[in-house]
Design an enzyme around this catalytic site. Structure first.
Site, PDB file in Angstrom:
ATOM      1  N   HIS A 211      -1.162   3.378   2.040  1.00 10.24           N
ATOM      2  CA  HIS A 211       0.162   4.000   1.990  1.00 10.24           C
ATOM      3  C   HIS A 211       1.212   2.987   1.518  1.00 10.24           C
ATOM      4  O   HIS A 211       2.088   3.321   0.711  1.00 10.24           O
ATOM      5  CB  HIS A 211       0.501   4.542   3.380  1.00 10.24           C
TER       6      HIS A 211
ATOM      7  N   GLN B  40       0.784   0.395  -0.414  1.00  7.78           N
ATOM      8  CA  GLN B  40       0.598   0.150  -1.843  1.00  7.78           C
ATOM      9  C   GLN B  40       1.155   1.314  -2.665  1.00  7.78           C
ATOM     10  O   GLN B  40       1.748   1.115  -3.733  1.00  7.78           O
ATOM     11  CB  GLN B  40      -0.880  -0.078  -2.156  1.00  7.78           C
TER      12      GLN B  40
ATOM     13  N   HIS C  87       3.633   3.240  -1.747  1.00  4.90           N
ATOM     14  CA  HIS C  87       5.088   3.095  -1.695  1.00  4.90           C
ATOM     15  C   HIS C  87       5.571   2.080  -2.732  1.00  4.90           C
ATOM     16  O   HIS C  87       6.577   2.304  -3.414  1.00  4.90           O
ATOM     17  CB  HIS C  87       5.536   2.634  -0.301  1.00  4.90           C
TER      18      HIS C  87
END
Length: 118
Positions: free
Chosen positions: A88, A90, A92
């Site tokens: 998650h 990465q 973002h």
């Protein structure tokens, strides 16, 4: 001895969690600053827009440095447990990078439109 290993593992997991959350926070900040830059440019406040883009870039640098630290540890053999939260984070970062790039172009377009109106 087993208790020390357990504490060491918990400490590593806590450090990984803090690093991952830092990545999410910095990426989120970058995206938020980019949104603010677009809004400022739309209102023809280009000084503010460029200031927000600068803040977005600084937040991206912080996020990228965190990611580089994670990659360096991996390359040195310190393999991190891949969690959904890490994936998650990465996601973002990649979204924030794309958003800041697009925001930069939006600000440029709004500036050009403003010049054409004059």
């Amino acid at each position: 001895m087993a208790e020390e290993e357990k504490q060491s593992q918990q400490s590593e997991e806590e450090q990984q969690l803090q690093t991952t959350m830092g990545l999410i926070i910095n990426a989120g900040n970058a995206k938020s600053f980019a949104v603010e830059a677009i809004k400022a440019a739309k209102a023809a406040n280009f000084t503010e827009a460029h200031s927000k883009l600068d803040e977005a870039q600084k937040a991206l640098v912080d996020a990228h440095n965190t990611q580089t630290g994670m990659l360096t540890k991996e390359a040195q053999g310190e393999h991190a447990q891949v969690t959904l939260l890490m994936v998650h984070s990465q996601d973002h970062l990649m979204t924030a990078i794309t958003f800041v790039d697009l925001a930069t172009n939006f600000v440029d377009v709004y500036e050009q439109l403003d010049e054409l109106k004059k």
